[in-house]
Motif scaffolding. Sequence first.
Motif, PDB file in Angstrom:
ATOM      1  N   HIS A  41     -39.331  23.673  -2.228  1.00 23.56           N
ATOM      2  CA  HIS A  41     -40.330  24.635  -2.380  1.00 23.56           C
ATOM      3  C   HIS A  41     -39.715  26.003  -2.944  1.00 23.56           C
ATOM      4  O   HIS A  41     -40.159  26.745  -3.791  1.00 23.56           O
ATOM      5  CB  HIS A  41     -41.093  24.884  -1.044  1.00 23.56           C
ATOM      6  CG  HIS A  41     -42.335  25.579  -1.341  1.00 23.56           C
ATOM      7  ND1 HIS A  41     -43.300  25.777  -0.338  1.00 23.56           N
ATOM      8  CD2 HIS A  41     -42.915  26.183  -2.359  1.00 23.56           C
ATOM      9  CE1 HIS A  41     -44.607  26.317  -0.575  1.00 23.56           C
ATOM     10  NE2 HIS A  41     -43.972  26.686  -1.832  1.00 23.56           N
ATOM     11  N   HIS A  99     -44.874  33.789  -3.117  1.00 18.78           N
ATOM     12  CA  HIS A  99     -43.957  33.097  -2.483  1.00 18.78           C
ATOM     13  C   HIS A  99     -42.982  34.130  -1.787  1.00 18.78           C
ATOM     14  O   HIS A  99     -42.703  33.800  -0.482  1.00 18.78           O
ATOM     15  CB  HIS A  99     -43.120  32.081  -3.278  1.00 18.78           C
ATOM     16  CG  HIS A  99     -43.956  30.870  -3.691  1.00 18.78           C
ATOM     17  ND1 HIS A  99     -45.044  30.880  -4.690  1.00 18.78           N
ATOM     18  CD2 HIS A  99     -44.160  29.756  -2.998  1.00 18.78           C
ATOM     19  CE1 HIS A  99     -45.514  29.770  -4.632  1.00 18.78           C
ATOM     20  NE2 HIS A  99     -45.043  28.950  -3.807  1.00 18.78           N
ATOM     21  N   ASP A 145     -49.680  29.390   1.782  1.00 15.60           N
ATOM     22  CA  ASP A 145     -49.578  28.419   0.559  1.00 15.60           C
ATOM     23  C   ASP A 145     -49.994  26.807   0.904  1.00 15.60           C
ATOM     24  O   ASP A 145     -49.664  26.384   1.895  1.00 15.60           O
ATOM     25  CB  ASP A 145     -48.004  28.052   0.126  1.00 15.60           C
ATOM     26  CG  ASP A 145     -47.934  27.445  -1.413  1.00 15.60           C
ATOM     27  OD1 ASP A 145     -48.924  26.799  -1.528  1.00 15.60           O
ATOM     28  OD2 ASP A 145     -46.798  27.497  -1.772  1.00 15.60           O
ATOM     29  N   HIS A 175     -47.490  20.941  -2.702  1.00 12.75           N
ATOM     30  CA  HIS A 175     -46.001  21.041  -2.598  1.00 12.75           C
ATOM     31  C   HIS A 175     -45.472  21.500  -1.462  1.00 12.75           C
ATOM     32  O   HIS A 175     -44.283  21.579  -0.897  1.00 12.75           O
ATOM     33  CB  HIS A 175     -45.272  21.527  -3.826  1.00 12.75           C
ATOM     34  CG  HIS A 175     -45.782  23.111  -4.092  1.00 12.75           C
ATOM     35  ND1 HIS A 175     -46.015  23.567  -5.314  1.00 12.75           N
ATOM     36  CD2 HIS A 175     -45.577  24.137  -3.083  1.00 12.75           C
ATOM     37  CE1 HIS A 175     -46.140  24.773  -5.307  1.00 12.75           C
ATOM     38  NE2 HIS A 175     -45.969  25.080  -4.038  1.00 12.75           N
TER      39      HIS A 175
HETATM   40 MN   MN3 Z   1     -45.797  27.068  -3.244  1.00 11.59          MN
END
Ligand code: MN3
Length: 278
Positions: free
Chosen positions: A101, A150, A237, A241
């Motif tokens: 990630h 992120h 998130d 993924h």
């Molecule tokens: Mn992500």
Amino acid sequence: MPASEFAPERAPELAPADPTRRTALAALGLGAAAATTAGLTGVAGAAVAAGASTAGAPGFAVLSPAEAGWNAATQRYELPALPYAHDALEPAIDAETMRIHHGKHHAGYIRGMQRALDKLEAIRAGEGDAALVKHWSRELSFHSAGHFNHALFWRVMAPAGQGGGGRPAGPIASMIDRDFGSFDAFRVHFIAASAAVEGSGWGWLVLDPVADRLMIIQGEKQQNLMTTGAVPLLGLDVWEHAYYLRYQNRRREYVENFFDVINWAQVDSMLGRMRPTD
Ligand code: MN3
């Protein structure tokens, strides 16, 4: 639109730019449009500190330049290091997921963002295909939001029992109680909103700086649905993924376990940066 329209005669006057302005525009990624679209690009617009000189300026200081990976020397973004080891968030988030990630997905957003910035710069200089401004602008919006989302996500987590988990304290705790009724009510609401995001996206706790009120909202992809003016304080998130290796289709379980690693002190600190009078 002809390329000349992207290279107005006065452009050279702006080039030497005072470094503060240059940094701010670069950090926002969107130049003059950034001020009015900060909320729409979201997290991209609102999450980054636009240079040290604007510290404390409303709307632009959730993440410091270092936290956002801004390299003032090169005037480019770089992948910010994780503030903990890949396996530090186990068992809530597994080490392999963190490795991919952060090292692959997040790094990819930064590459995509810089590529779009470079392409748009080339077009302004008359060297690129002006017909692709729309394409590169969309790329910039998506990838810059992906980057900042992120960068914030890593920061709002910490190993369980070592800064992660538990209940918030300080002004963020008081605001959660005031705006959601209680921490437990907030938790139920945040889990429901995050678990129910359609497709790929994010669960967000944001500050509405006008009403000075917290809200829980959903984001789709990296930036769609981001509320204008919203200042992100806590993001989760929920792209596959982010959890599929460990949780497969059990997104709700991942969302629930996120509460074991929320770094509430960081969230409170970011709230404080946006409400310096507290
Ligand atoms: Mn992500």
